[in-house]
Design an enzyme around this catalytic site. Sequence first.
Site, PDB file in Angstrom:
ATOM      1  N   GLY A   1      30.253  49.023  62.575  1.00 40.99           N
ATOM      2  CA  GLY A   1      31.116  50.240  62.874  1.00 40.99           C
ATOM      3  C   GLY A   1      33.024  49.612  63.003  1.00 40.99           C
ATOM      4  O   GLY A   1      32.457  49.057  64.507  1.00 40.99           O
TER       5      GLY A   1
ATOM      6  N   ASN B   1      23.342  56.185  68.251  1.00 34.29           N
ATOM      7  CA  ASN B   1      23.185  55.671  66.590  1.00 34.29           C
ATOM      8  C   ASN B   1      22.332  56.399  65.992  1.00 34.29           C
ATOM      9  O   ASN B   1      21.596  56.870  66.074  1.00 34.29           O
ATOM     10  CB  ASN B   1      22.788  54.146  66.574  1.00 34.29           C
ATOM     11  CG  ASN B   1      22.907  53.974  65.180  1.00 34.29           C
ATOM     12  OD1 ASN B   1      22.097  53.051  64.643  1.00 34.29           O
ATOM     13  ND2 ASN B   1      23.840  54.485  64.037  1.00 34.29           N
ATOM     14  N   GLY B   2      22.927  57.078  65.206  1.00 33.67           N
ATOM     15  CA  GLY B   2      22.047  57.769  63.750  1.00 33.67           C
ATOM     16  C   GLY B   2      23.091  58.969  63.939  1.00 33.67           C
ATOM     17  O   GLY B   2      23.924  59.416  63.857  1.00 33.67           O
TER      18      GLY B   2
ATOM     19  N   TYR C   1      20.622  46.988  52.660  1.00 37.91           N
ATOM     20  CA  TYR C   1      22.563  46.381  52.601  1.00 37.91           C
ATOM     21  C   TYR C   1      22.823  46.442  54.385  1.00 37.91           C
ATOM     22  O   TYR C   1      24.017  45.394  54.420  1.00 37.91           O
ATOM     23  CB  TYR C   1      23.407  47.719  52.234  1.00 37.91           C
ATOM     24  CG  TYR C   1      24.240  48.326  52.530  1.00 37.91           C
ATOM     25  CD1 TYR C   1      25.866  47.810  51.736  1.00 37.91           C
ATOM     26  CD2 TYR C   1      24.956  49.003  53.462  1.00 37.91           C
ATOM     27  CE1 TYR C   1      26.210  47.220  52.094  1.00 37.91           C
ATOM     28  CE2 TYR C   1      26.578  49.070  53.751  1.00 37.91           C
ATOM     29  CZ  TYR C   1      27.331  48.315  52.720  1.00 37.91           C
ATOM     30  OH  TYR C   1      28.973  48.361  53.227  1.00 37.91           O
TER      31      TYR C   1
ATOM     32  N   SER D   1      27.036  41.509  50.551  1.00 33.53           N
ATOM     33  CA  SER D   1      25.731  41.948  50.255  1.00 33.53           C
ATOM     34  C   SER D   1      24.759  41.572  49.290  1.00 33.53           C
ATOM     35  O   SER D   1      24.041  41.872  49.626  1.00 33.53           O
ATOM     36  CB  SER D   1      26.442  43.965  50.436  1.00 33.53           C
ATOM     37  OG  SER D   1      27.139  43.447  49.313  1.00 33.53           O
TER      38      SER D   1
ATOM     39  N   ASP E   1      23.497  42.632  43.337  1.00 36.45           N
ATOM     40  CA  ASP E   1      24.276  43.295  44.175  1.00 36.45           C
ATOM     41  C   ASP E   1      23.396  44.535  45.052  1.00 36.45           C
ATOM     42  O   ASP E   1      22.394  44.215  43.940  1.00 36.45           O
ATOM     43  CB  ASP E   1      25.696  44.347  43.762  1.00 36.45           C
ATOM     44  CG  ASP E   1      26.877  44.980  44.999  1.00 36.45           C
ATOM     45  OD1 ASP E   1      26.313  44.456  46.121  1.00 36.45           O
ATOM     46  OD2 ASP E   1      27.834  45.283  44.394  1.00 36.45           O
ATOM     47  N   ASP E   2      23.366  44.594  45.632  1.00 37.57           N
ATOM     48  CA  ASP E   2      22.226  45.585  46.924  1.00 37.57           C
ATOM     49  C   ASP E   2      22.558  46.702  46.435  1.00 37.57           C
ATOM     50  O   ASP E   2      20.902  47.574  46.172  1.00 37.57           O
ATOM     51  CB  ASP E   2      22.761  45.460  48.488  1.00 37.57           C
ATOM     52  CG  ASP E   2      24.170  46.275  48.501  1.00 37.57           C
ATOM     53  OD1 ASP E   2      24.898  46.090  47.865  1.00 37.57           O
ATOM     54  OD2 ASP E   2      23.606  47.788  49.061  1.00 37.57           O
TER      55      ASP E   2
ATOM     56  N   CYS F   1      22.050  60.633  52.212  1.00 38.76           N
ATOM     57  CA  CYS F   1      21.784  60.021  53.450  1.00 38.76           C
ATOM     58  C   CYS F   1      22.537  61.280  54.520  1.00 38.76           C
ATOM     59  O   CYS F   1      23.359  61.436  54.340  1.00 38.76           O
ATOM     60  CB  CYS F   1      21.864  58.665  54.725  1.00 38.76           C
ATOM     61  SG  CYS F   1      20.844  58.687  55.779  1.00 38.76           S
TER      62      CYS F   1
END
Length: 473
Positions: A41, A115-116, A255, A297, A359-360, A397
């Site tokens: 972050g 976090n979440g 990632y 990444s 790439d991821d 997500c």
Amino acid sequence: MPAINKYLYDIEEECGVFGVYGHPEAANLAYLGLYALQHRGQEGAGICSSDGKQLHIEKSMGLIADIFTEKRLKRLPGYIAIGHNRYSTAGSSSLKNVQPLVANFSLGTIAIAHNGNLVNAAELRGRLEDEGAIFQSSSDSEVVVHLTAHSRGESFKQRLVQALQDVSGAFSLLVMREKELIAIRDPYGVRPLCLGRFDGAYVVASETCALDLIGAEYMRDIEPGEMLVINEHGLDSIKALHSPRKAHCVFEFIYFARPDSCIFNGVNVNGVRKNLGRQLAEESHIDADLVIPVPDSGMPAAIGYAEVSGIPFDLGLIRNHYVGRTFIEPKKTIRHFGVKIKLNPVREILKGKRVVVVDDSIVRGTTSKKIVKMLREVGGAREVHMRISSPATVGPCFYGIDTPTRNELIAATHMVEEIKKYITSDSLSYLSIEGLRSVIPGPDDFCYACFTNEYPISFPGEHLQQLDLFVGT
Ligand code: AMP
């Protein structure tokens, strides 16, 4: 259908948390921990410390190194501290949402760092506001504070547990009071959270890279549903929340987490990413001259891909590490800097070559499209073959990774062949779901919702709009 608004509150997406109990330089250690967790972050950060009598807080927008001067750290005395790095989606930038959040109520002062993402935060907030609660921020984490204040248990711990029984979703949560530090992980263990020991003190952190920086020893993860209370009596582990199953976020491995971290019971992220690349090479071989990563990444997966395919590896794209979230583009002369400010192809490496680019993930597809164009036009690559070390991202997500709505996810609405055409590559392959599962240790304990649309934690109607099931409501 009532109006559904995903911006009723801000989601504590992709944040980093760090806490320390029992060290005279608690705030300094929190500062270092947050430094190591900066990738989680970059919008704002804060540290709250306690000297046993009073809480002290310093927070700002910006990066750790810019926020915390020596003078500011000196204003954070005490032997307990918690810190938070905040990531947020566009449009919700505001100092009032930067954590730790501090609140006073009948049982004293508390600070929380989360976090979440709590999937029922808007619903709970509506209920609490109807009952008279006044919110200071638009952060989903604040509902935990109000629920704790409203619950009826005798002790603070009982109240907190009661509050957390009402919330649903992902939380790796640190709570600090004048004389104690509490760490709690949601019943599914979606986001990582680990415990370490340093110089007689206890340390909790989102990722072990934060323990490494201060020289702390990794002890174990906080278990899903576990509440760890650290105070003058030592460390007490309470099985606070019933855990029906584990659902660790697989995207942390793909990632989000730092490759040098060990997460979800001590598994090294770099090792997993390399294995993803190895598996990808097994599944999608192509004759080529060169394997290059999209830095940073795609780096470990590209190394794994090159190893298994036997195709030479090189750094055909160089990343500028000093690019912030925004930059000013010249008005007319040079248009569409986009990804160019971040990545530059190395013509001497690429010219005339058949290149595999690893790439991821592909989210909207815009990055891949620009990279392919750049590799051909600037780098002089003869062929460009895109290889993605995760399955196609088809679902948003709701548990704390910043993904756009479903219809912005290119793979949700397009077949692989169509995506290949859009990004203009000569070929495109994703890792299969089975391939991903074969690489993840304890695969049944993970959440794959972004690749399968199977969400392990149910969520109320507020998110249907993000899923685009109710277009036009
Ligand atoms: P896009 O242009 O939307 O397809 O973005 C793809 C790129 O974004 C890839 O290079 C990924 O490494 C990166 N990426 C994937 N997920 C995220 C995320 N949640 N936040 C920021 N970047 C991401």
